[in-house]
Design an enzyme around this catalytic site. Structure first.
Site, short mmCIF file in Angstrom:
data_model
loop_
_atom_site.label_atom_id
_atom_site.label_comp_id
_atom_site.label_asym_id
_atom_site.label_seq_id
_atom_site.Cartn_x
_atom_site.Cartn_y
_atom_site.Cartn_z
N ASN A 205 0.81 -1.26 -0.06
CA ASN A 205 0.15 -0.04 0.09
C ASN A 205 0.99 1.06 0.19
OD1 ASN A 205 0.52 0.98 2.83
ND2 ASN A 205 -0.23 -1.27 3.18
N ALA A 269 1.20 1.51 11.42
CA ALA A 269 1.35 0.89 10.22
C ALA A 269 0.36 0.46 9.71
CB ALA A 269 2.18 -0.61 10.61
N ASP A 273 -4.52 -6.12 4.92
CA ASP A 273 -5.64 -6.88 5.53
C ASP A 273 -5.66 -8.24 5.34
OD1 ASP A 273 -6.87 -4.89 7.09
OD2 ASP A 273 -7.69 -3.73 5.30
N LYS A 283 8.75 -17.58 -9.51
CA LYS A 283 8.09 -16.64 -10.07
C LYS A 283 6.97 -17.16 -10.96
CE LYS A 283 8.67 -12.74 -13.19
NZ LYS A 283 9.41 -12.18 -14.29
N PRO A 301 -3.71 -11.28 10.73
CA PRO A 301 -3.97 -11.14 12.07
C PRO A 301 -4.20 -9.76 12.42
CG PRO A 301 -1.67 -12.01 11.82
CD PRO A 301 -2.23 -12.11 10.58
N ASP A 302 -4.80 -9.23 13.23
CA ASP A 302 -5.16 -7.83 13.50
C ASP A 302 -3.81 -7.73 14.65
OD1 ASP A 302 -5.77 -5.17 14.70
OD2 ASP A 302 -7.28 -5.29 13.35
N PHE A 321 -4.59 3.75 14.71
CA PHE A 321 -4.82 4.76 13.93
C PHE A 321 -5.98 4.31 13.03
CE2 PHE A 321 -1.63 8.30 13.19
CZ PHE A 321 -0.92 7.96 13.95
N LYS A 339 -11.58 -2.90 18.79
CA LYS A 339 -9.91 -3.33 18.80
C LYS A 339 -9.42 -3.30 20.42
CE LYS A 339 -8.98 -2.54 14.19
NZ LYS A 339 -7.73 -2.72 13.22
O1 C5P Z 1 -8.95 -1.97 10.56
P1 C5P Z 1 -7.86 -0.84 10.10
O2 C5P Z 1 -6.66 -1.27 9.15
O3 C5P Z 1 -8.45 0.33 9.64
O4 C5P Z 1 -7.35 -0.50 11.62
C1 C5P Z 1 -6.33 0.76 11.71
C2 C5P Z 1 -5.67 0.40 12.97
O5 C5P Z 1 -5.44 -1.09 13.16
C3 C5P Z 1 -4.15 1.11 12.76
O6 C5P Z 1 -3.58 1.45 13.95
C4 C5P Z 1 -3.43 -0.17 12.32
O7 C5P Z 1 -1.96 -0.08 12.62
C5 C5P Z 1 -3.87 -1.42 13.01
N1 C5P Z 1 -4.05 -2.70 12.31
C6 C5P Z 1 -3.19 -3.78 12.84
N2 C5P Z 1 -3.23 -4.94 12.22
C7 C5P Z 1 -4.02 -5.06 11.21
C8 C5P Z 1 -4.80 -3.93 10.69
C9 C5P Z 1 -4.67 -2.90 11.26
O8 C5P Z 1 -2.28 -3.54 13.84
N3 C5P Z 1 -4.00 -6.19 10.67
#
Ligand code: C5P
Length: 395
Positions: A205, A269, A273, A283, A301-302, A321, A339
């Site tokens: 991104n 960061a 997703d 390749k 993972p979040d 963020f 979260k």
């Molecule tokens: O859900 P979204 O990506 O909008 O959430 C943004 C926040 O969650 C940011 O602080 C980002 O660094 C964190 N985040 C994370 N791991 C992910 C997705 C987002 O730590 N997989």
């Protein structure tokens, strides 16, 4: 702490040797500048032996200047200490004179200055000296002493150099006040993640890492120990920050887990997703006329939510963020709850704002107490404001 110690002339100059010994004993680094008059009382050799580093004496020394120019010397410290500070050097400083190395360094420095005056009681009480001290204090120069007592010249009164332990105490008090996050560990994620498609292609991104890196720099300046877990970026790693370079979200999560415990965790960061489940080991070949490859995606993972749910290891302050292009505040508010973040910094990253990858940011700070709308400002300024808010929150 890095101390630049200016030793000016006076019988009390011998006490600077004890001060250096105390500073070294507390692991502060000391670089000395000795004035011509100071050199009448102590030798460069004794200063060098105790400070274990080169002593600078001469403004026009070719060897000194080629090694470290006087401008660089004036900025190479966290604090400039003048001990003893003679009436003469205080007068030069007040007047902005620069006719030797010490006075030039004092005029060129952008660092805080602490002066420990030492002189005859009449000289100290003279209106000229008192005026100079008042002017310097108004400009932000800090003072320790002078003490009152018997003087080498058989007079009695204020003018004695403060004892070295008192000067050390003043230095460390300044240090603690200017480093309100010392002893704290701050974990920060920054940049994008790269999720491989094959060995040469990846999903990424537009995150530059500027905001996350700026926050790392801002909290490091305030004395925090900083672990910066960053995806691939081209911005430089800020000074005094430990970098854990990663590529994928999975690696970022592992590096964050390994960095715990932390007092504060800031997730700046832009984590991908999804990742490709069927990433190819070789390749992927373009087959002329053939079908394009199909990619199967799985959610990453979040990282924020995972670290915010680490039970006893959960950092005291978890900040996320929310970069959105629509329904900014509603999405950000719900993200904070979902979260389990304490604070969310919401920003509109619609392309017309120029924020993603740009130098500026316009953010809204969402805390349990409400929403603050910050005006558009440089990402460095956002970072400094956030760092100041963190200091207050940890008190
Ligand atoms: O859900 P979204 O990506 O909008 O959430 C943004 C926040 O969650 C940011 O602080 C980002 O660094 C964190 N985040 C994370 N791991 C992910 C997705 C987002 O730590 N997989």
């Amino acid at each position: 702490m890095r101390i630049l110690l200016i030793v000016s002339g006076g019988i009390a100059a011998y006490k600077s040797l004890e001060l250096i010994r105390l500073l070294r004993g507390r692991d502060h680094s000391v670089t000395c500048v000795l004035t011509g008059n100071g050199g009448q009382f102590v030798t460069p050799l004794s200063l060098q032996a105790l400070s274990e580093s080169k002593v600078y004496t001469d403004l026009f020394s070719l060897t000194d200047e080629s090694e470290m120019g006087h401008i660089q010397l004036s900025r190479s410290a966290d604090l400039v200490v003048i001990a003893p500070a003679s009436a003469d050097i205080l007068a030069k400083m007040a007047a902005g004179l620069a006719d030797d190395l010490a006075s030039t360094v004092l005029l060129a420095t952008d660092k805080p200055v602490l002066a420990a005056p030492a002189m005859n009681v009449r000289m100290w009480l003279h209106a000229a000296t008192q005026d100079n001290v008042a002017r310097l204090a108004a400009r932000g120069v800090r003072f320790v002493g002078p003490d009152e007592g018997a003087m080498a010249c058989n007079e009695f009164g204020p003018g004695r150099l403060s004892e070295p332990p008192a000067i050390l105490h003043a230095i460390e008090t300044f240090f603690n006040a200017s480093k309100p996050l010392s002893g704290r560990h701050v974990l920060i994620t920054s940049g994008p993640t790269h999720e491989p498609i094959d060995p040469v292609r990846y999903i990424a991104n537009r995150s530059s890492g500027r905001q996350g890196h700026a926050i790392a720099a801002a909290v490091a300046v305030l004395g925090a120990r900083v672990t910066l877990v960053s995806g691939p970026v081209s911005v430089a790693t800020p000074a005094g920050v430990t970098l854990r370079a990663v590529e994928t979200a999975a690696q970022m999560l592992e590096a964050c887990r390994a960095a715990l415990p932390a007092d504060v965790a800031i997730f700046a960061a832009a984590v991908a997703d999804w990742r490709v489940t069927n990433a190819a080991g070789d390749k992927i070949k373009k087959v002329p006329g053939g079908p394009p490859p199909a990619f199967e995606l799985v959610a990453n993972p979040d990282i924020l939510a995972t670290i915010a749910a680490t039970g006893p290891l959960r950092p005291r302050l978890v900040i996320g963020f929310a970069a959105e292009t629509a329904d900014l505040m509603e999405n950000a508010q719900s993200k904070r709850i979902r979260k389990n973040a304490d604070w969310i910094i919401a920003n509109d990253v619609s392309p017309e704002t120029g924020i993603m990858g740009g130098e500026e940011n316009a953010v809204h700070l969402i805390t349990p107490d409400g929403v603050e709308d910050w005006p558009r400002m440089a990402k460095d300024t956002v970072a400094q404001r956030l760092a100041a808010r963190i200091v207050v929150a940890l008190q």
